[in-house]
Every structure is written in C-alpha cells, then in structure tokens.
Design a protein around this motif. Structure first.
Motif: not given
Lengths: 177, 259
Positions: B197-206, B211-215, B234-246
């Motif tokens: 996952d990608l974890r936020c050090p500030c408030h703990g969102a994963s 790109g979706k909020l997992a926790n 505790p919050l519903d967060l929008p997903p992470l931006a995901r640029p196209r990749v190739r």
C-alpha cells in the motif's frame, strides 16, 4: 468518430461544470470550516470524486445538487471525524445564510448580507460583553490585546470572555437545532 | 474571573483567525461545537468571503486531468466486443484515449490492457500507442520516469513531473503509476512493500495499488478491518490520481498533463 466526438464533448462539459461550480463550492465549504487549507482540501475532495462518479449527462440542476450534496457530506465528515461531533454540518449557523437550493453562482454581496444577518441574529441573543468580544475578534479581526483594550479588561480576561462567549453561543445554536 | 479556558483552544482560535489550518488536537470533545462556531464566525468575518485562490483552481484542474487520465490505466476491463466499464463518463474518455473508433484503436486498447491488467506476470513492452492517441488526449506528453531494470517485482520508485509527484510500482509484474500525494491533506505517501500500500504518515490513510483508500470504514463494516490497523480511517477519501503509464523497451513512461 461519432463516439470520439461525444467524448471530447464530455471532457469539455466536465471542465465547464468545474469552472461554473468551483467558486461556489469553495465558498460553501469555507463558510463551514473557516480556514483556507481545509476548504481547499474539501473542495478538491468534492471534485476528485466528481471525476470518478459524476455523470455529466445529467441535467444541470441535478449536477449542482450532486456537487453540493457531496460537499455537505464532506463538511459533516470533517467535523465528525476530527472534532468528534455526532451529527452536525447539515444546517449549523452557516446553513442559515445558504439558500435552501444552493445557487451555482450566488451574488457575492447577497451572500455576505445573509451571513452578516445570521451572525447579527446570533450576537443579539448574547450578553453584551460576549457579543462585543466575538464581534471584535472574529468580525473586526482585532488581536486579543486590541480587543482587551477596547473592552477595558485585561489580556487574560479578554481570552476568558472569548471562550465563554463561544461556549454560550454554541449552546444557543445547539438548542436551535 | 475564573480562568477555565484552555490554552490549546485559544491556539485553535488564533490559528483560525490568522488564516492557518487549525489542529483538531487543540480541541477536546466538549469544545467541538465551539470550534465549529468559531470556524463559521471566522468565515463570516473574512473580508474575502471564501473566494478561492486562482492558483488553487489551476492546480486542482491539473490534478483532475491527471486523475482522469489515470483512471483508465488500472481499470479492470474486458476488451474488445464486451466492453465493460464502470463509470459512464470515464467510459467515454477511455474510449477516446485509446482511440476506439479510430483506425488501429482496438490494437492499442488491447496492448494497454495487457500491460496493466492485474495478473500478467511480466509487463509487456508496448509500442502500440495509437498515433492519434496523444493528440486526442490533448494537452500532455509521455515523460520517462524510470528504467524498467530499476523496477524489479515489488519495487517502487518516486518520480516528479511538472504536474504530479508519484510512484511507479512493479505490482507482481504490472507497472502502476500513482500519485504520491495523499488526497486528504496532501502529505507525501510512503510505499510499504510488505503491506502492498501507500501509507500517509500524517493521519494514517492507506491506499491500495489501484489508488483506492484501503483502510476506510468499509473494511470494518465488512468485518475484516485492515491488517495492522486498530481502527478504520474515518474519512472517505477520493482515490489517488493515476497517470497513464506505459513501458517502451526499458523505459517506464507516464502521461503528464501540461499546464
């Protein structure tokens, strides 16, 4: 190519929706969280969700209603999650100066008038010292020191007054609900 | 006068009135309604009346374009003939981006899907972006952000483009690109290989690697929670931006919107 044309239209429509609403949504959120960094976060949250979920083919009034509903939920979540307020954000003081159906581009002066009216209605119900301290601090943006000097009280007492005034006013708003 | 006020709450008000982001930690539970009222009074007294900042409007516009471009990249879909896409507007944009309807579009779509579909063991180098693809998307360009050789399975690399700070991750052979900026308060996320996952050090969102909020609360409502966490974010967060990749040969590239 017909489908591609439609897609180009959809992109243009989404950007137009963003242009039309971003100011109104930001104002709506700002009136309820009172600081720019959080207002920007919540505004971003609303539109990032719109990127994912909003159907731009809906009629304009439904799109506005959708955006404001998401904004309202975001504000309620904010107060609930970080300030542990059980059921708030739907129609607090700020609600009193929002139209029932938020307009896309409310006239800024009319908005400000509504806000001022709602605040005045609240302040007149408070003891005079309380109303004064809130007016000087929040509406006139004076420092605690300046406020204390205007009220003829000590610095410490001005802070106590501010605290008590907020507590009393919050209780008034609460019983209104 | 009895001094029953709290110093912390005073700091909350001071931060609010100076235009900063106040900390919820300065407010105890019973002061919540006072904090909310203070916020509303402060907004009412602001001479600028909550007018958004022009730079903010521009940045958000770019973030949305990137997110929009990226949603296509990781979506699980079946092509062609049986096109199943979840979201109406994105569907049209996906079709547009991949050039479906334009000559050669289906081949490009199939290649893009092959690279990004979960489960494929190796990223398949793709040279089959439809020539019309770039111009149809409009303002943007492919930017090389990593070498495939530096990105073994499980690894992640940070990248920065003009529009986005992100990670490219080799997720079991699938190369994914995600924003490294938390959608809550824009803290920089940390990639945790073990947790996937990608974890936020500030408030703990994963965020999971799609790109979706997992926790968030959904996991707890469903009874499985989130490994390593004791409570729902505790919050519903929008997903992470995901640029196209190739992947072109050894070159890992992301699509970058231009200002």
């Amino acid at each position: 190519m017909a489908r591609a044309d439609r897609s180009a239209n959809a992109i243009a429509r989404f950007e137009a929706i963003y242009e039309q609403h971003v100011t109104a949504i930001h104002r709506f959120v700002y009136a309820r969280v009172g600081n720019r960094p959080d207002a920007e976060d919540l505004t971003a949250l609303v539109f990032m969700r719109a990127v994912e979920q909003l159907d731009v083919d809906r009629p304009a009034p439904q799109i506005s209603a959708w955006l404001f509903r998401v904004a309202q939920n975001a504000v309620a979540d904010y107060w609930r999650a970080f300030y542990r307020l059980p059921q708030v954000g739907v129609d607090h003081v700020a609600g009193a100066w929002e139209p029932a159906v938020p307009q896309v581009s409310p006239h800024a002066d009319a908005d400000a008038d509504r806000a001022a009216t709602a605040v005045r209605r609240l302040l007149v119900r408070l003891p005079e010292q309380y109303a004064r301290v809130l007016e000087l601090r929040f509406l006139n943006r004076l420092s605690v020191a300046e406020t204390a000097s205007r009220l003829g009280v000590s610095h410490g007492n001005a802070k106590v007054l501010q605290y008590r005034a907020l507590r009393r006013a919050a209780a008034l708003v609460d019983t209104d609900g | 006068m009895v001094d029953e006020r709290s110093e912390a709450f005073d700091r909350f008000v001071d931060t609010l009135l100076s235009g900063g982001r106040p900390s919820p930690d300065q407010v105890v539970d019973e002061e919540g309604p006072m904090a909310q009222l203070a916020a509303e009074l402060s907004a009412a007294g602001d001479p600028h009346k909550g007018e958004p900042d022009a730079a903010f409007i521009e940045q958000l516009r770019l973030r949305m374009r990137d997110a929009d471009a990226g949603i296509a990249a990781v979506q699980d879909w079946v092509l062609p003939g049986d096109v199943q896409l979840g979201r109406a507007r994105i569907t049209r944009r996906d079709l547009l981006r991949l050039g479906i309807g334009a000559a050669g579009g289906l081949a490009a779509a199939a290649a893009a899907t092959a690279i990004l579909r979960a489960g494929s063991r190796e990223p398949i180098p793709s040279a089959s972006e439809s020539p019309s693809d770039g111009q149809l998307v409009g303002d943007g360009q492919w930017v090389e952000v990593a070498s495939l050789a530096d990105l073994p399975v499980g690894a992640a690399l940070r990248f920065s483009t003009t529009a986005l700070d992100g990670y490219v991750v080799n997720d079991a052979g699938t190369i994914r690109a995600l924003s490294a900026v938390c959608t809550h308060q824009a803290c920089t996320l940390i990639y945790r290989q073990v947790w996937h996952d990608l974890r936020c050090p500030c408030h703990g969102a994963s965020f999971d690697l799609s790109g979706k909020l997992a926790n968030g609360r959904e996991g707890w409502a469903a009874g499985h929670g989130y490994l390593g966490d004791s409570a729902a974010y505790p919050l519903d967060l929008p997903p992470l931006a995901r640029p196209r990749v190739r992947v072109l040969g050894d070159s890992v590239q992301v699509w970058t919107a231009l200002a």
